[in-house]
Scaffold this motif. Structure first.
Motif, PDB file in Angstrom:
ATOM      1  N   SER A  79      34.996  45.479  17.021  1.00 51.08           N
ATOM      2  CA  SER A  79      33.946  46.010  17.885  1.00 51.08           C
ATOM      3  C   SER A  79      32.706  46.359  17.078  1.00 51.08           C
ATOM      4  O   SER A  79      32.744  46.493  15.846  1.00 51.08           O
ATOM      5  CB  SER A  79      34.444  47.263  18.611  1.00 51.08           C
ATOM      6  OG  SER A  79      34.614  48.335  17.679  1.00 51.08           O
ATOM      7  N   PHE A 105      28.328  61.472  21.908  1.00 48.40           N
ATOM      8  CA  PHE A 105      28.397  60.391  22.887  1.00 48.40           C
ATOM      9  C   PHE A 105      28.081  60.919  24.279  1.00 48.40           C
ATOM     10  O   PHE A 105      27.317  60.300  25.040  1.00 48.40           O
ATOM     11  CB  PHE A 105      29.796  59.767  22.849  1.00 48.40           C
ATOM     12  CG  PHE A 105      30.029  58.680  23.868  1.00 48.40           C
ATOM     13  CD1 PHE A 105      29.678  57.366  23.605  1.00 48.40           C
ATOM     14  CD2 PHE A 105      30.609  58.972  25.098  1.00 48.40           C
ATOM     15  CE1 PHE A 105      29.894  56.364  24.546  1.00 48.40           C
ATOM     16  CE2 PHE A 105      30.833  57.982  26.037  1.00 48.40           C
ATOM     17  CZ  PHE A 105      30.475  56.670  25.755  1.00 48.40           C
ATOM     18  N   GLU A 106      28.646  62.067  24.615  1.00 45.03           N
ATOM     19  CA  GLU A 106      28.440  62.640  25.945  1.00 45.03           C
ATOM     20  C   GLU A 106      26.971  63.004  26.167  1.00 45.03           C
ATOM     21  O   GLU A 106      26.459  62.878  27.291  1.00 45.03           O
ATOM     22  CB  GLU A 106      29.324  63.875  26.127  1.00 45.03           C
ATOM     23  CG  GLU A 106      30.816  63.572  26.231  1.00 45.03           C
ATOM     24  CD  GLU A 106      31.450  63.157  24.900  1.00 45.03           C
ATOM     25  OE1 GLU A 106      32.513  62.501  24.933  1.00 45.03           O
ATOM     26  OE2 GLU A 106      30.872  63.494  23.832  1.00 45.03           O
ATOM     27  N   GLU A 129      31.257  49.268  17.195  1.00 40.52           N
ATOM     28  CA  GLU A 129      31.463  50.602  16.626  1.00 40.52           C
ATOM     29  C   GLU A 129      32.299  50.546  15.350  1.00 40.52           C
ATOM     30  O   GLU A 129      32.064  51.311  14.414  1.00 40.52           O
ATOM     31  CB  GLU A 129      32.118  51.534  17.639  1.00 40.52           C
ATOM     32  CG  GLU A 129      32.319  52.941  17.080  1.00 40.52           C
ATOM     33  CD  GLU A 129      32.456  53.994  18.148  1.00 40.52           C
ATOM     34  OE1 GLU A 129      31.442  54.349  18.773  1.00 40.52           O
ATOM     35  OE2 GLU A 129      33.593  54.467  18.370  1.00 40.52           O
ATOM     36  N   ALA A 189      28.819  55.681  30.762  1.00 40.44           N
ATOM     37  CA  ALA A 189      29.964  55.896  29.875  1.00 40.44           C
ATOM     38  C   ALA A 189      30.775  54.614  29.735  1.00 40.44           C
ATOM     39  O   ALA A 189      31.155  54.213  28.623  1.00 40.44           O
ATOM     40  CB  ALA A 189      30.835  57.038  30.391  1.00 40.44           C
ATOM     41  N   THR A 190      31.027  53.945  30.851  1.00 37.09           N
ATOM     42  CA  THR A 190      31.777  52.689  30.799  1.00 37.09           C
ATOM     43  C   THR A 190      30.960  51.594  30.121  1.00 37.09           C
ATOM     44  O   THR A 190      31.484  50.814  29.310  1.00 37.09           O
ATOM     45  CB  THR A 190      32.170  52.244  32.216  1.00 37.09           C
ATOM     46  OG1 THR A 190      33.018  53.253  32.798  1.00 37.09           O
ATOM     47  CG2 THR A 190      32.913  50.920  32.194  1.00 37.09           C
ATOM     48  N   ARG A 200      32.354  49.720  21.941  1.00 38.23           N
ATOM     49  CA  ARG A 200      33.639  50.145  21.380  1.00 38.23           C
ATOM     50  C   ARG A 200      34.762  49.133  21.571  1.00 38.23           C
ATOM     51  O   ARG A 200      35.837  49.295  20.976  1.00 38.23           O
ATOM     52  CB  ARG A 200      34.056  51.481  22.008  1.00 38.23           C
ATOM     53  CG  ARG A 200      33.168  52.652  21.611  1.00 38.23           C
ATOM     54  CD  ARG A 200      33.528  53.889  22.408  1.00 38.23           C
ATOM     55  NE  ARG A 200      32.955  55.107  21.842  1.00 38.23           N
ATOM     56  CZ  ARG A 200      33.073  56.313  22.391  1.00 38.23           C
ATOM     57  NH1 ARG A 200      33.726  56.451  23.545  1.00 38.23           N
ATOM     58  NH2 ARG A 200      32.539  57.369  21.802  1.00 38.23           N
ATOM     59  N   GLN A 201      34.538  48.115  22.382  1.00 38.86           N
ATOM     60  CA  GLN A 201      35.603  47.152  22.663  1.00 38.86           C
ATOM     61  C   GLN A 201      35.274  45.806  22.022  1.00 38.86           C
ATOM     62  O   GLN A 201      34.164  45.299  22.190  1.00 38.86           O
ATOM     63  CB  GLN A 201      35.781  46.971  24.175  1.00 38.86           C
ATOM     64  CG  GLN A 201      36.002  48.262  24.943  1.00 38.86           C
ATOM     65  CD  GLN A 201      37.204  49.038  24.455  1.00 38.86           C
ATOM     66  OE1 GLN A 201      38.233  48.449  24.101  1.00 38.86           O
ATOM     67  NE2 GLN A 201      37.094  50.361  24.422  1.00 38.86           N
ATOM     68  N   LEU A 221      28.583  51.840  27.811  1.00 37.13           N
ATOM     69  CA  LEU A 221      28.511  52.046  26.362  1.00 37.13           C
ATOM     70  C   LEU A 221      29.868  51.832  25.706  1.00 37.13           C
ATOM     71  O   LEU A 221      29.965  51.231  24.627  1.00 37.13           O
ATOM     72  CB  LEU A 221      27.988  53.447  26.055  1.00 37.13           C
ATOM     73  CG  LEU A 221      26.576  53.769  26.558  1.00 37.13           C
ATOM     74  CD1 LEU A 221      26.220  55.215  26.239  1.00 37.13           C
ATOM     75  CD2 LEU A 221      25.545  52.821  25.965  1.00 37.13           C
ATOM     76  N   ASP A 222      30.922  52.333  26.345  1.00 32.34           N
ATOM     77  CA  ASP A 222      32.258  52.173  25.772  1.00 32.34           C
ATOM     78  C   ASP A 222      32.630  50.691  25.692  1.00 32.34           C
ATOM     79  O   ASP A 222      33.152  50.222  24.680  1.00 32.34           O
ATOM     80  CB  ASP A 222      33.285  52.929  26.614  1.00 32.34           C
ATOM     81  CG  ASP A 222      34.698  52.756  26.082  1.00 32.34           C
ATOM     82  OD1 ASP A 222      35.031  53.376  25.054  1.00 32.34           O
ATOM     83  OD2 ASP A 222      35.472  51.971  26.674  1.00 32.34           O
ATOM     84  N   THR A 223      32.354  49.948  26.753  1.00 34.24           N
ATOM     85  CA  THR A 223      32.721  48.532  26.777  1.00 34.24           C
ATOM     86  C   THR A 223      31.918  47.737  25.766  1.00 34.24           C
ATOM     87  O   THR A 223      32.466  46.968  24.969  1.00 34.24           O
ATOM     88  CB  THR A 223      32.502  47.954  28.188  1.00 34.24           C
ATOM     89  OG1 THR A 223      33.289  48.691  29.128  1.00 34.24           O
ATOM     90  CG2 THR A 223      32.903  46.489  28.236  1.00 34.24           C
TER      91      THR A 223
END
Length: 646
Positions: free
Chosen positions: A404, A478-479, A406, A494-495, A502-503, A497-499
């Protein structure tokens, strides 16, 4: 021997034989207890308490032949102190990793009252020196020598016969137990005759060959490097910003007519973007050099930057370099003032984490091309070419399947400046450029959702620009990023940025370009960004590697035609289709093979072996471009347009 041994055993009394210890079968393996004693007592935490007294630091940078910097540092000690622990900076801001150059320090000596002191390296932290003090000691004097590299290797040269880049953390120590912002220091620098210096330190005065600055704290000192040299010019860019330029030769300081207006426009555009100045003054430190090591490093009130020696005199031919100054200046807001909480520490030996570098560096990389275009530091076509080159690279990068964005933020701690045979597989610091493409998508989500009334610049102004003139640090999580984006435009950030960050295994990061009204296309000639950087030998997008004028292969992409044919780093191309190698001949061969079934036949040298290899590629020369997908002004055009007047 075996017979005599058995006979002897048989002659022993039966009780003695039965009581003998049983021998273990196989090799013996001794083991220490699991709960082993620590190597040394841990270093005390850094308290937010003022260190007693003010250190002095005198650095002599006048040895331009030996390229050594010598320091004499005095450290006051409180009455009754019998041991002083001094630390060499290890975890360096802006490097995002444990990059302290302690192995370049030599001739380390400590004295008190003129008498030598005994010291030993801390067993648990080899960057720490434990110094035994005699009764009544009031001050310790430290002598250090920093040995600069002469050529670029695992680090960069900091001195030449014309320019010096003095980074205080390379040639100083600090006492343990106190936050570095609570340690006072008075700096002094000795330079060769006739040299001048620039830094963001206050109270600069000159006494002969010595430059002296007002007392400051150690954190500010480390964040305020010096550029010095024999050939220098300085310009006022307005709004308390100066451009300080040092060069190998006086002729390199000639300013073309476009240069100063573009730099002044950069300052205006940056302040318009964020709405504040997160500094009281700002100093661009720029070296035009082919000898000093390359750098682009942010500080709160300054930045260290190097361009090629012709970086200003060949204004049109070096446009690809000029995203550097916008990038480093943006960091005054994003990275220095607003900083990920895990990237802040009270000292330079506490480890930090770069998990949010995709905000710190990634959004800075998004804005640097935009500000370069808005200010005129780069023509718009060059900025578009850089976006195209990044898009093409990540669209074909093998490493994105397993790693990823990240996870690449750990690279500074894992492999800072370390060469990677296949960077496209292992990945590097991709939190810069892939993140920039993802932030373009975020910008377009906001613009579409608000009918172009808002964009990522509204986030930048609200999140990074806070109080005018505040050059302190405000941390975030992050929050906090999610909440600030939602305040600009409600969305499932949130989804998102995470996707995206981070994925692993995400689709090629082209959606932002497409939403902005452009598309990735391929042409036979280099785009303006690639052409400005020198496209000779760049077969990245066709054969999958670059090649020097001597035939040396480099930068092979994992899974490319060149990779499949074994054209790997360490390989030298000797001939092309039966003729001695030249890059022009290889270019002609790629063109001739287009649309045919005929491979490109090469003779290559690997060590002492010569091999004939066939490269199967019939797609011709290819270079990435982005072009408008429709007619009229596109969203990306509006994003790159200036926000301030001339």
């Amino acid at each position: 021997m075996p017979i005599r041994f058995l006979t002897a055993v048989a002659a022993l009394p039966l009780a003695l034989v039965l009581s003998a210890p049983v021998q273990a079968q196989g090799p013996v393996r001794s083991m220490p207890p699991v709960a082993a004693a620590p190597l040394a007592p841990p270093l005390p935490p850094s308290a937010d308490v003022a260190y007693p007294g003010t250190m002095t630091l005198h650095v002599d940078a006048s040895d331009t032949i030996g390229r050594t910097m010598r320091a004499v540092q005095t450290v006051p000690v409180a009455p009754g102190t019998r041991e002083l622990v001094l630390l060499y900076p290890k975890w360096l801001p802006g490097n995002h990793g444990p990059t302290g150059q302690i192995h370049r320090i030599g001739d380390v000596r400590f004295t008190a009252g003129g008498a030598p002191l005994e010291w030993e390296r801390d067993a648990g932290e080899p960057y720490a020196f434990r110094i035994s003090l005699p009764e009544g000691a009031r001050e310790v004097m430290a002598h250090l020598t920093y040995t600069n590299p002469f050529t670029t290797g695992d680090w960069r040269p900091l001195m030449t016969q014309a320019i010096a880049n003095v980074q205080w953390e390379k040639i100083s120590l600090y006492p343990v137990g106190h936050a570095v912002r609570r340690i006072r220091v008075a700096p002094r620098l000795t330079l060769p005759e006739g040299w001048t210096a620039a830094a963001a330190l206050d109270g600069q005065t000159v006494q002969g060959r010595d430059v002296i600055w007002a007392e400051t704290d150690y954190e500010t000192l480390v964040d305020s490097p010096v550029f010095a040299g024999a050939h220098a010019r300085s310009w006022d860019l307005g709004q308390n910003v100066r451009l300080n330029v040092f060069a190998d030769h006086p002729r390199q300081l000639a300013a073309p007519p476009e240069m100063l207006p573009a730099h002044r426009k950069l300052v205006a555009e940056a302040i318009a973007l964020f709405g504040t100045r997160q500094f009281d003054r700002y100093e661009f430190l720029v070296a035009l050099t082919d000898e000093l090591g390359g750098i682009g490093l942010e500080h709160h009130r300054s930045s260290e930057n190097t361009f090629s020696g012709n970086g200003y005199t060949d204004w049109n031919g070096t446009a690809h370099q000029r995203g550097l100054l916008p990038h480093e200046m943006i960091h005054s807001w994003n990275g220095k003032h607003r900083r990920p909480a895990a990237l802040w520490a009270p000292d330079y030996h506490t480890p930090t984490s770069g998990a949010l570098l995709w905000v710190y560096e990634g959004q800075t990389s998004f804005w640097d091309s935009i500000l370069a275009a808005r200010s005129g530091l780069q023509p718009k076509e060059v900025a578009l070419g850089e976006i195209a080159s990044n898009a093409a690279y990540y669209a074909a990068q093998a490493g994105r399947g397993w790693r990823s964005v990240e996870d690449t933020t750990f690279n500074p701690a894992l492999a800072y400046r370390k060469p990677q045979p296949f960077a496209s597989l292992s990945r590097g610091t991709d939190y810069y450029n892939e993140s920039a493409l993802i932030w373009l998508e975020a910008d377009q989500i906001i613009r579409r959702g608000t009918g172009e009334r808002r964009g990522l610049e509204h986030f930048a102004r609200a999140f990074f620009g806070t109080r005018e003139g505040d050059w302190g640090v405000r941390t975030y999580t992050f929050e906090d990023v999610v909440a600030a984006l939602n305040a600009v435009y409600p969305h499932d950030w949130a989804t998102f940025l995470d996707t995206r960050f981070r994925q692993p295994g995400q689709p090629a990061p082209l959606k932002g370009i497409e939403m902005a009204g452009y598309r990735l296309v391929w042409k036979e000639e280099p785009n303006p960004f690639t052409r400005s950087g020198g496209a000779a030998g760049d077969f990245t997008w066709s054969l999958g590697f670059s090649v020097g004028s001597d035939g040396a292969v480099s930068g092979t992409h994992w899974g490319s035609p060149g990779f499949d044919a074994g054209l790997l780093p360490g390989t030298t191309i000797v001939s092309v289709d039966g003729l001695a190698f030249s890059r022009d001949r290889l270019t002609a061969a790629v063109k001739d093979a287009k649309g045919t079934d005929r491979p490109i036949r090469l003779i290559v040298k690997r060590g002492d072996r010569f091999d004939t290899v066939d490269v199967k590629w019939n797609g011709g020369l290819r270079f990435p471009w982005i072009e408008p997908a429709g007619t009229g002004t596109q969203p990306l055009d509006r994003l790159l347009a200036p926000r301030t007047g001339n």
